[in-house]
Write a protein that holds these residues in place. Structure first.
Motif, PDB file in Angstrom:
ATOM      1  N   PHE A   4       0.831  -1.205   0.000  1.00 15.93           N
ATOM      2  CA  PHE A   4       0.000   0.000   0.000  1.00 15.93           C
ATOM      3  C   PHE A   4       0.864   1.252   0.000  1.00 15.93           C
ATOM      4  N   HIS A   5       1.832   1.304   0.905  1.00 14.69           N
ATOM      5  CA  HIS A   5       2.675   2.492   1.031  1.00 14.69           C
ATOM      6  C   HIS A   5       3.542   2.709  -0.203  1.00 14.69           C
ATOM      7  N   GLU A   6       3.774   1.651  -0.963  1.00 13.51           N
ATOM      8  CA  GLU A   6       4.537   1.773  -2.203  1.00 13.51           C
ATOM      9  C   GLU A   6       3.630   2.044  -3.398  1.00 13.51           C
ATOM     10  N   GLY A   7       2.317   2.101  -3.160  1.00 14.59           N
ATOM     11  CA  GLY A   7       1.368   2.391  -4.224  1.00 14.59           C
ATOM     12  C   GLY A   7       1.089   1.222  -5.147  1.00 14.59           C
ATOM     13  N   LYS A   8       1.373   0.008  -4.695  1.00 12.17           N
ATOM     14  CA  LYS A   8       1.149  -1.174  -5.521  1.00 12.17           C
ATOM     15  C   LYS A   8      -0.321  -1.581  -5.487  1.00 12.17           C
ATOM     16  N   ILE A   9      -0.817  -1.983  -6.643  1.00 10.54           N
ATOM     17  CA  ILE A   9      -2.192  -2.450  -6.752  1.00 10.54           C
ATOM     18  C   ILE A   9      -2.196  -3.956  -6.530  1.00 10.54           C
ATOM     19  N   ASN A  19     -15.903  -3.099  -5.685  1.00 12.71           N
ATOM     20  CA  ASN A  19     -17.063  -3.141  -4.793  1.00 12.71           C
ATOM     21  C   ASN A  19     -17.475  -1.796  -4.212  1.00 12.71           C
ATOM     22  N   LEU A  20     -16.751  -0.749  -4.514  1.00 13.91           N
ATOM     23  CA  LEU A  20     -17.081   0.564  -3.959  1.00 13.91           C
ATOM     24  C   LEU A  20     -18.452   1.035  -4.431  1.00 13.91           C
ATOM     25  N   SER A  21     -19.132   1.755  -3.559  1.00 11.39           N
ATOM     26  CA  SER A  21     -20.470   2.228  -3.909  1.00 11.39           C
ATOM     27  C   SER A  21     -20.508   3.717  -4.236  1.00 11.39           C
ATOM     28  N   SER A  22     -19.389   4.417  -4.072  1.00 10.12           N
ATOM     29  CA  SER A  22     -19.431   5.850  -4.367  1.00 10.12           C
ATOM     30  C   SER A  22     -18.148   6.299  -5.070  1.00 10.12           C
ATOM     31  N   GLU A  23     -18.319   7.339  -5.855  1.00  9.71           N
ATOM     32  CA  GLU A  23     -17.177   7.935  -6.554  1.00  9.71           C
ATOM     33  C   GLU A  23     -16.223   8.584  -5.541  1.00  9.71           C
ATOM     34  N   GLU A  24     -16.763   9.059  -4.443  1.00  7.81           N
ATOM     35  CA  GLU A  24     -15.955   9.670  -3.388  1.00  7.81           C
ATOM     36  C   GLU A  24     -14.962   8.649  -2.813  1.00  7.81           C
ATOM     37  N   GLU A  27     -12.218   7.961  -5.374  1.00  4.49           N
ATOM     38  CA  GLU A  27     -11.239   9.058  -5.416  1.00  4.49           C
ATOM     39  C   GLU A  27     -10.303   8.979  -4.210  1.00  4.49           C
ATOM     40  N   LEU A  28     -10.847   8.618  -3.065  1.00  3.89           N
ATOM     41  CA  LEU A  28     -10.025   8.459  -1.858  1.00  3.89           C
ATOM     42  C   LEU A  28      -8.931   7.425  -2.084  1.00  3.89           C
ATOM     43  N   ILE A  29      -9.280   6.324  -2.724  1.00  3.46           N
ATOM     44  CA  ILE A  29      -8.295   5.271  -2.973  1.00  3.46           C
ATOM     45  C   ILE A  29      -7.232   5.751  -3.944  1.00  3.46           C
ATOM     46  N   LYS A  30      -7.633   6.459  -4.995  1.00  4.12           N
ATOM     47  CA  LYS A  30      -6.658   6.985  -5.955  1.00  4.12           C
ATOM     48  C   LYS A  30      -5.639   7.882  -5.263  1.00  4.12           C
ATOM     49  N   TYR A  41      -3.027   8.888   7.611  1.00  3.24           N
ATOM     50  CA  TYR A  41      -4.338   8.310   7.909  1.00  3.24           C
ATOM     51  C   TYR A  41      -4.913   7.479   6.762  1.00  3.24           C
ATOM     52  N   ASP A  42      -4.293   7.541   5.584  1.00  6.36           N
ATOM     53  CA  ASP A  42      -4.858   6.868   4.419  1.00  6.36           C
ATOM     54  C   ASP A  42      -4.946   5.357   4.584  1.00  6.36           C
ATOM     55  N   PHE A  43      -3.934   4.746   5.149  1.00 10.09           N
ATOM     56  CA  PHE A  43      -3.956   3.297   5.321  1.00 10.09           C
ATOM     57  C   PHE A  43      -5.124   2.890   6.209  1.00 10.09           C
ATOM     58  N   GLU A  44      -5.351   3.634   7.269  1.00 12.36           N
ATOM     59  CA  GLU A  44      -6.466   3.344   8.180  1.00 12.36           C
ATOM     60  C   GLU A  44      -7.801   3.500   7.451  1.00 12.36           C
ATOM     61  N   LYS A  45      -7.925   4.520   6.608  1.00 14.48           N
ATOM     62  CA  LYS A  45      -9.156   4.716   5.840  1.00 14.48           C
ATOM     63  C   LYS A  45      -9.406   3.532   4.899  1.00 14.48           C
ATOM     64  N   ILE A  46      -8.344   3.074   4.249  1.00 16.88           N
ATOM     65  CA  ILE A  46      -8.472   1.942   3.331  1.00 16.88           C
ATOM     66  C   ILE A  46      -8.881   0.689   4.099  1.00 16.88           C
ATOM     67  N   LEU A  47      -8.278   0.470   5.254  1.00 17.42           N
ATOM     68  CA  LEU A  47      -8.647  -0.692   6.073  1.00 17.42           C
ATOM     69  C   LEU A  47     -10.121  -0.636   6.467  1.00 17.42           C
TER      70      LEU A  47
END
Length: 98
Positions: A4-9, A19-24, A27-30, A41-47
């Protein structure tokens, strides 16, 4: 989290995007996957999103599918120490917790 921290998919990220239900959320994942724009905080949001969409279970099912295919492919080979090691590695890959 290293990928994740290296930006790998990875498979979990691909499943999450599917499976995401919103464009918001998309965009957060991008933004979160870009090492240049990541925040602490991004890793926590993704989790949290992964938990919301039950991604761990989906990823486990996907991994189990491919592991079963690999095991089936190994059936054509005669019994050997190398074959047993490969089978053990496949079991380890699905059972590991990190």
């Amino acid at each position: 989290g290293d990928d994740f921290h290296e930006g790998k998919i990875t498979i979990p990220i691909i499943l999450l995007l599917e499976n995401l239900s919103s464009e918001e959320e998309r965009e957060l994942i991008k933004i979160a996957l870009n090492p240049k724009t990541q925040t602490s905080y991004d890793f926590e949001k993704i989790l949290q999103l992964m938990e919301k969409y039950n991604i761990n279970e989906l990823a486990r099912k996907e991994a189990t599918h491919f592991i079963n295919q690999a095991k089936k492919s190994l059936e054509t080979f005669k019994e050997s120490q190398i074959k047993n090691i490969l089978l053990e590695l496949l079991d380890f890959a699905i059972e590991r917790s990190y």
